[in-house]
Design an enzyme around this catalytic site. Structure first.
Site, PDB file in Angstrom:
ATOM      1  N   GLU A 134    -125.695  40.684-120.815  1.00  0.00           N
ATOM      2  CA  GLU A 134    -126.213  39.718-121.775  1.00  0.00           C
ATOM      3  C   GLU A 134    -125.217  38.596-122.052  1.00  0.00           C
ATOM      4  O   GLU A 134    -124.005  38.818-122.108  1.00  0.00           O
ATOM      5  CB  GLU A 134    -126.534  40.419-123.098  1.00  0.00           C
ATOM      6  CG  GLU A 134    -127.644  41.450-122.950  1.00  0.00           C
ATOM      7  CD  GLU A 134    -128.176  41.950-124.287  1.00  0.00           C
ATOM      8  OE1 GLU A 134    -129.341  42.337-124.326  1.00  0.00           O
ATOM      9  OE2 GLU A 134    -127.429  41.956-125.289  1.00  0.00           O
ATOM     10  N   CYS A 138    -121.500  32.512-125.021  1.00  0.00           N
ATOM     11  CA  CYS A 138    -120.721  33.731-125.237  1.00  0.00           C
ATOM     12  C   CYS A 138    -120.986  34.652-124.045  1.00  0.00           C
ATOM     13  O   CYS A 138    -122.128  35.018-123.786  1.00  0.00           O
ATOM     14  CB  CYS A 138    -121.190  34.374-126.545  1.00  0.00           C
ATOM     15  SG  CYS A 138    -120.436  35.978-126.847  1.00  0.00           S
ATOM     16  N   CYS A 163    -118.406  49.037-122.998  1.00  0.00           N
ATOM     17  CA  CYS A 163    -116.995  48.851-123.355  1.00  0.00           C
ATOM     18  C   CYS A 163    -116.387  50.220-123.592  1.00  0.00           C
ATOM     19  O   CYS A 163    -117.033  51.116-124.120  1.00  0.00           O
ATOM     20  CB  CYS A 163    -116.869  47.993-124.611  1.00  0.00           C
ATOM     21  SG  CYS A 163    -115.156  47.657-125.086  1.00  0.00           S
ATOM     22  N   CYS A 207    -115.241  50.897-130.612  1.00  0.00           N
ATOM     23  CA  CYS A 207    -115.148  50.511-132.030  1.00  0.00           C
ATOM     24  C   CYS A 207    -116.418  50.957-132.760  1.00  0.00           C
ATOM     25  O   CYS A 207    -117.532  50.747-132.262  1.00  0.00           O
ATOM     26  CB  CYS A 207    -114.968  49.004-132.167  1.00  0.00           C
ATOM     27  SG  CYS A 207    -113.526  48.402-131.260  1.00  0.00           S
ATOM     28  N   CYS A 248    -119.500  48.476-133.505  1.00  0.00           N
ATOM     29  CA  CYS A 248    -119.993  47.618-132.420  1.00  0.00           C
ATOM     30  C   CYS A 248    -121.016  48.357-131.554  1.00  0.00           C
ATOM     31  O   CYS A 248    -120.746  49.450-131.060  1.00  0.00           O
ATOM     32  CB  CYS A 248    -118.792  47.169-131.583  1.00  0.00           C
ATOM     33  SG  CYS A 248    -119.231  46.301-130.073  1.00  0.00           S
ATOM     34  N   GLU A 296    -114.202  44.499-123.138  1.00  0.00           N
ATOM     35  CA  GLU A 296    -112.864  44.116-123.555  1.00  0.00           C
ATOM     36  C   GLU A 296    -112.184  43.409-122.364  1.00  0.00           C
ATOM     37  O   GLU A 296    -111.872  44.053-121.357  1.00  0.00           O
ATOM     38  CB  GLU A 296    -112.090  45.382-123.988  1.00  0.00           C
ATOM     39  CG  GLU A 296    -110.600  45.209-124.161  1.00  0.00           C
ATOM     40  CD  GLU A 296    -110.196  44.001-125.003  1.00  0.00           C
ATOM     41  OE1 GLU A 296    -110.754  43.787-126.084  1.00  0.00           O
ATOM     42  OE2 GLU A 296    -109.315  43.247-124.544  1.00  0.00           O
ATOM     43  N   ASN A 341    -109.500  43.284-137.705  1.00  0.00           N
ATOM     44  CA  ASN A 341    -110.589  44.036-138.363  1.00  0.00           C
ATOM     45  C   ASN A 341    -110.164  44.989-139.478  1.00  0.00           C
ATOM     46  O   ASN A 341    -111.007  45.663-140.059  1.00  0.00           O
ATOM     47  CB  ASN A 341    -111.422  44.830-137.342  1.00  0.00           C
ATOM     48  CG  ASN A 341    -112.122  43.912-136.353  1.00  0.00           C
ATOM     49  OD1 ASN A 341    -112.362  42.760-136.653  1.00  0.00           O
ATOM     50  ND2 ASN A 341    -112.422  44.420-135.177  1.00  0.00           N
ATOM     51  N   ASN A 372    -122.650  42.463-138.597  1.00  0.00           N
ATOM     52  CA  ASN A 372    -124.029  42.263-138.127  1.00  0.00           C
ATOM     53  C   ASN A 372    -124.637  43.625-137.832  1.00  0.00           C
ATOM     54  O   ASN A 372    -124.174  44.334-136.952  1.00  0.00           O
ATOM     55  CB  ASN A 372    -124.044  41.418-136.850  1.00  0.00           C
ATOM     56  CG  ASN A 372    -123.541  40.017-137.107  1.00  0.00           C
ATOM     57  OD1 ASN A 372    -123.996  39.346-138.023  1.00  0.00           O
ATOM     58  ND2 ASN A 372    -122.579  39.575-136.315  1.00  0.00           N
ATOM     59  N   CYS A 379    -122.547  38.680-132.955  1.00  0.00           N
ATOM     60  CA  CYS A 379    -121.375  39.477-132.561  1.00  0.00           C
ATOM     61  C   CYS A 379    -121.644  40.960-132.699  1.00  0.00           C
ATOM     62  O   CYS A 379    -122.104  41.411-133.741  1.00  0.00           O
ATOM     63  CB  CYS A 379    -120.206  39.186-133.496  1.00  0.00           C
ATOM     64  SG  CYS A 379    -119.428  37.642-133.188  1.00  0.00           S
TER      65      CYS A 379
HETATM   66  N1  SAH Z   1    -113.867  43.231-126.999  1.00  0.00           N
HETATM   67  C1  SAH Z   1    -113.470  42.006-127.550  1.00  0.00           C
HETATM   68  C2  SAH Z   1    -114.513  40.920-127.412  1.00  0.00           C
HETATM   69  C3  SAH Z   1    -115.930  41.308-127.689  1.00  0.00           C
HETATM   70  S1  SAH Z   1    -116.310  41.754-129.358  1.00  0.00           S
HETATM   71  C4  SAH Z   1    -113.044  42.162-129.000  1.00  0.00           C
HETATM   72  O1  SAH Z   1    -113.320  43.199-129.578  1.00  0.00           O
HETATM   73  O2  SAH Z   1    -112.431  41.232-129.515  1.00  0.00           O
HETATM   74  C5  SAH Z   1    -116.228  40.168-130.173  1.00  0.00           C
HETATM   75  C6  SAH Z   1    -116.062  40.249-131.674  1.00  0.00           C
HETATM   76  O3  SAH Z   1    -117.203  40.819-132.281  1.00  0.00           O
HETATM   77  C7  SAH Z   1    -114.878  41.083-132.118  1.00  0.00           C
HETATM   78  O4  SAH Z   1    -114.088  40.377-133.045  1.00  0.00           O
HETATM   79  C8  SAH Z   1    -115.537  42.268-132.794  1.00  0.00           C
HETATM   80  O5  SAH Z   1    -114.700  42.800-133.788  1.00  0.00           O
HETATM   81  C9  SAH Z   1    -116.792  41.645-133.350  1.00  0.00           C
HETATM   82  N2  SAH Z   1    -117.871  42.608-133.640  1.00  0.00           N
HETATM   83  C10 SAH Z   1    -118.204  43.702-132.951  1.00  0.00           C
HETATM   84  N3  SAH Z   1    -119.269  44.315-133.527  1.00  0.00           N
HETATM   85  C11 SAH Z   1    -119.619  43.573-134.592  1.00  0.00           C
HETATM   86  C12 SAH Z   1    -120.659  43.660-135.573  1.00  0.00           C
HETATM   87  N4  SAH Z   1    -121.565  44.622-135.530  1.00  0.00           N
HETATM   88  N5  SAH Z   1    -120.723  42.719-136.519  1.00  0.00           N
HETATM   89  C13 SAH Z   1    -119.836  41.704-136.561  1.00  0.00           C
HETATM   90  N6  SAH Z   1    -118.856  41.549-135.646  1.00  0.00           N
HETATM   91  C14 SAH Z   1    -118.727  42.471-134.686  1.00  0.00           C
HETATM   92 FE1  SF4 Z   2    -115.422  46.752-127.184  1.00  0.00          FE
HETATM   93 FE2  SF4 Z   2    -114.938  44.537-128.635  1.00  0.00          FE
HETATM   94 FE3  SF4 Z   2    -117.061  46.120-129.154  1.00  0.00          FE
HETATM   95 FE4  SF4 Z   2    -114.629  46.997-129.693  1.00  0.00          FE
HETATM   96  S1  SF4 Z   2    -115.637  45.234-130.633  1.00  0.00           S
HETATM   97  S2  SF4 Z   2    -116.230  48.185-128.679  1.00  0.00           S
HETATM   98  S3  SF4 Z   2    -113.461  46.146-128.020  1.00  0.00           S
HETATM   99  S4  SF4 Z   2    -116.705  44.941-127.319  1.00  0.00           S
END
Ligand code: SAH
Ligand code: SF4
Length: 344
Positions: A89, A102, A109, A113, A116, A157, A213, A288, A331
């Protein structure tokens, strides 16, 4: 074999191994990146024999367009399919004077986290450099306008797929390939060490965003397993040193999770931690939600009070608008498995 898995030097070598003149490499680059063709037959300034050879040996695209979802706010989510049937995506975010895409670097991944959706779904595989740059090429074609900015903030990542990400970035920025200014590209990472050190050496002009975070290692460990591999205190220390003499400051991302890391006390801790930087920036991303998520989004007032503490400590702090949330394009809402019922 996909030619977009070769960087510029490798493509020059490929052309010379074929016994073709050197300028053919530049022509090919132009047809691959500047005015991308749909078939090798369309490369009109290449001899017929050469076109035939390429068509026999290479595939032109590793991704194909599968679906497009358009949000009420104009955000567009593209779903692409890989040759082996996986889904990738990318999200296009139009603004007045820019069109940001984006993009993803992995299918799923490995970082896991807790907030996410991508992480929650687990890891399938790395994307190739062709699969990374083709997201930009295909989105541009489908939208009929050039992408002006790229954020590497989709699935995956980037530092966990270092070689392909670096190769894709070099193709996006090379004058003879896509030719985008590195200042218009942001790479977002959880900040693995020592990988980050290598990345900053190899792609020094790209903007960096680090997903912190949490205000403390204890809290970060509870939501980001990566804290065990690279602790945030060590990470911040490293970045303060690495960015001492850089022109563009590092940005920190901070996902705000209701009742977990959104208190005034958390903001104060964060501000204290970031005092080490002459200059840095913070992007607050209110959580989100996604179906079944274990967190909630804090209310707007809480987010504003958190921001105020940081600004009063002298740290430029912005609240990220969540674009495309109605189509799960914001995000952390991207995924690669569409098995769930009733999903967008
Ligand atoms: N893996 C990398 C890039 C992809 S995630 C990273 O983690 O930085 C991009 C951003 O989205 C990151 O800052 C992550 O913390 C944020 N993110 C992930 N899940 C989210 C959610 N459910 N709501 C808001 N931000 C989120
Ligand atoms: Fe991977 Fe970034 Fe999502 Fe964490 S926030 S699981 S590093 S995509």
């Amino acid at each position: 074999m996909n030619l977009r898995n070769l960087n510029v030097e490798e493509l020059i070598r490929f052309v010379s191994q074929k016994g073709w003149e050197r300028y053919r490499a530049k022509q090919l680059l132009s047809w691959l990146y500047k005015r991308p063709v749909d078939s090798f037959c369309d490369i009109t300034n290449l001899p017929k024999e050469a076109r035939k050879e390429l068509a026999e040996e290479c595939e032109l695209y590793s991704l194909s367009f599968l679906d497009k979802l358009v949000s009420r706010d104009g955000t567009v989510k593209f779903v692409f399919k890989t040759a082996d049937g996986d889904l990738v995506e990318s999200v296009a975010i139009p603004d007045e004077d820019r069109l940001t895409l984006c993009i993803s670097t992995q299918i799923g991944c490995r970082m896991g986290c807790a907030f996410c959706l991508t992480g929650f779904q687990g890891f399938k595989r790395n994307l190739s450099s062709a699969e990374i740059v083709e997201q930009v090429i295909l989105a541009q074609k489908l939208l009929g306008r050039p992408i002006t900015n790229i954020v590497v903030m989709g699935m995956g990542e980037p530092l966990d797929n270092m070689d392909n990400t670096l190769k894709a970035l070099s193709l996006m920025t090379h004058r003879d390939a896509m030719g985008l200014s590195p200042r218009r590209i942001v790479v977002s990472t959880v900040g693995l060490l020592p990988q980050l050190e290598h990345f900053l050496k190899e792609a020094p002009r790209v903007a960096l965003s680090v997903s912190l975070n949490a205000p403390s290692p204890e809290k970060r460990r509870a939501i980001m397993p990566v804290e065990k591999a690279t602790g945030m205190l060590e990470l911040v220390e490293f970045l303060a040193e690495a960015y001492k003499n850089r022109r563009k400051p590092v940005t920190f991302e901070y996902v705000m999770l209701k009742g977990f890391n959104d208190a005034i006390e958390d903001a104060r801790h964060l501000a204290k931690l970031l005092k080490k930087f002459k200059r840095c920036k913070v992007n607050l991303i209110p959580f989100n939600p996604w179906p079944g998520a274990p967190f909630e989004r804090p209310d707007a007032e809480t987010v504003l009070s958190f921001q105020k503490v940081l600004i009063e400590s002298g740290i430029p702090t912005f609240i990220r608008k969540s674009r495309g949330a109605d189509i799960l394009a914001a995000c952390g809402q991207l995924r690669w498995s569409y098995k769930e019922k009733g999903s967008a």
